[in-house]
Design a protein around this motif. Structure first.
Motif, PDB file in Angstrom:
ATOM      1  N   ALA A  21       1.645   1.953  -3.702  1.00 55.95           N
ATOM      2  CA  ALA A  21       1.412   3.318  -4.174  1.00 55.95           C
ATOM      3  C   ALA A  21       0.990   4.213  -3.016  1.00 55.95           C
ATOM      4  CB  ALA A  21       0.327   3.317  -5.240  1.00 55.95           C
ATOM      5  N   SER A  22       1.566   5.381  -2.969  1.00 53.42           N
ATOM      6  CA  SER A  22       1.129   6.364  -1.970  1.00 53.42           C
ATOM      7  C   SER A  22      -0.133   7.051  -2.496  1.00 53.42           C
ATOM      8  CB  SER A  22       2.222   7.413  -1.743  1.00 53.42           C
ATOM      9  OG  SER A  22       2.371   8.227  -2.889  1.00 53.42           O
ATOM     10  N   ILE A  26      -1.225   7.991  -6.479  1.00 49.31           N
ATOM     11  CA  ILE A  26      -2.538   7.679  -7.041  1.00 49.31           C
ATOM     12  C   ILE A  26      -3.206   8.961  -7.513  1.00 49.31           C
ATOM     13  CG2 ILE A  26      -4.840   6.798  -6.475  1.00 49.31           C
ATOM     14  CD1 ILE A  26      -3.339   4.904  -4.445  1.00 49.31           C
ATOM     15  N   LYS A  27      -3.141   9.994  -6.700  1.00 47.21           N
ATOM     16  CA  LYS A  27      -3.716  11.297  -7.044  1.00 47.21           C
ATOM     17  C   LYS A  27      -3.102  11.839  -8.337  1.00 47.21           C
ATOM     18  CE  LYS A  27      -4.242  15.899  -4.922  1.00 47.21           C
ATOM     19  NZ  LYS A  27      -3.530  16.729  -5.892  1.00 47.21           N
ATOM     20  N   GLY A  59      -1.396   0.171   3.832  1.00 45.65           N
ATOM     21  CA  GLY A  59      -0.205  -0.038   4.637  1.00 45.65           C
ATOM     22  C   GLY A  59       0.408   1.293   5.028  1.00 45.65           C
ATOM     23  N   THR A  60       1.615   1.236   5.538  1.00 46.39           N
ATOM     24  CA  THR A  60       2.306   2.444   5.984  1.00 46.39           C
ATOM     25  C   THR A  60       3.676   2.525   5.337  1.00 46.39           C
ATOM     26  OG1 THR A  60       1.187   2.300   8.118  1.00 46.39           O
ATOM     27  CG2 THR A  60       3.128   3.695   8.019  1.00 46.39           C
ATOM     28  N   ILE A  61       3.953   3.667   4.732  1.00 43.48           N
ATOM     29  CA  ILE A  61       5.286   3.931   4.180  1.00 43.48           C
ATOM     30  C   ILE A  61       6.135   4.623   5.243  1.00 43.48           C
ATOM     31  CG2 ILE A  61       6.584   5.240   2.451  1.00 43.48           C
ATOM     32  CD1 ILE A  61       4.202   4.753   0.530  1.00 43.48           C
ATOM     33  N   SER A  67       0.378   3.498   2.140  1.00 49.98           N
ATOM     34  CA  SER A  67       0.527   2.825   0.847  1.00 49.98           C
ATOM     35  C   SER A  67      -0.757   2.047   0.566  1.00 49.98           C
ATOM     36  CB  SER A  67       1.723   1.877   0.858  1.00 49.98           C
ATOM     37  OG  SER A  67       1.525   0.840   1.801  1.00 49.98           O
ATOM     38  N   TYR A  68      -0.991   1.792  -0.707  1.00 52.57           N
ATOM     39  CA  TYR A  68      -2.199   1.092  -1.124  1.00 52.57           C
ATOM     40  C   TYR A  68      -1.825   0.019  -2.141  1.00 52.57           C
ATOM     41  CZ  TYR A  68      -4.410   5.056   1.104  1.00 52.57           C
ATOM     42  OH  TYR A  68      -4.788   6.005   2.028  1.00 52.57           O
TER      43      TYR A  68
END
Length: 90
Positions: A21-22, A26-27, A59-61, A67-68
């Protein structure tokens, strides 16, 4: 889990329900639940707290997007918290 805020616990549940999830995803989910805007100054420091406590992995997208994902420890913490809740809500 006892040392987390309610907002941080909500973040854990949202991250648990998604893969990679970015922060924006999430927001968006939080804003549906909270019926209002969640600003970046609230969201990202709380996500960082969860990362630092090793409950969430960051992480990184791409170059601008992280990313989470829930870690094993995060999953276990949520599971234990739900079991604790169930003894009062059954």
């Amino acid at each position: 889990m006892a040392t987390l805020t309610g907002f941080q616990r909500d973040l854990l549940f949202i991250v648990a329900g998604k893969t990679n999830a970015s922060g924006q995803e999430i927001k968006d989910e939080l804003e549906k639940e909270y019926s209002g805007e969640i600003n970046h100054g609230r969201l990202y420091p709380n996500l960082d707290t969860l990362v630092n406590r090793e409950l969430v992995e960051k992480g990184t997208i791409d170059r601008r997007t992280n990313s989470y994902d829930l870690t094993g420890e995060g999953y276990e913490a949520l599971e234990n918290h739900r079991e604790w809740e169930d003894q009062y809500f059954s």
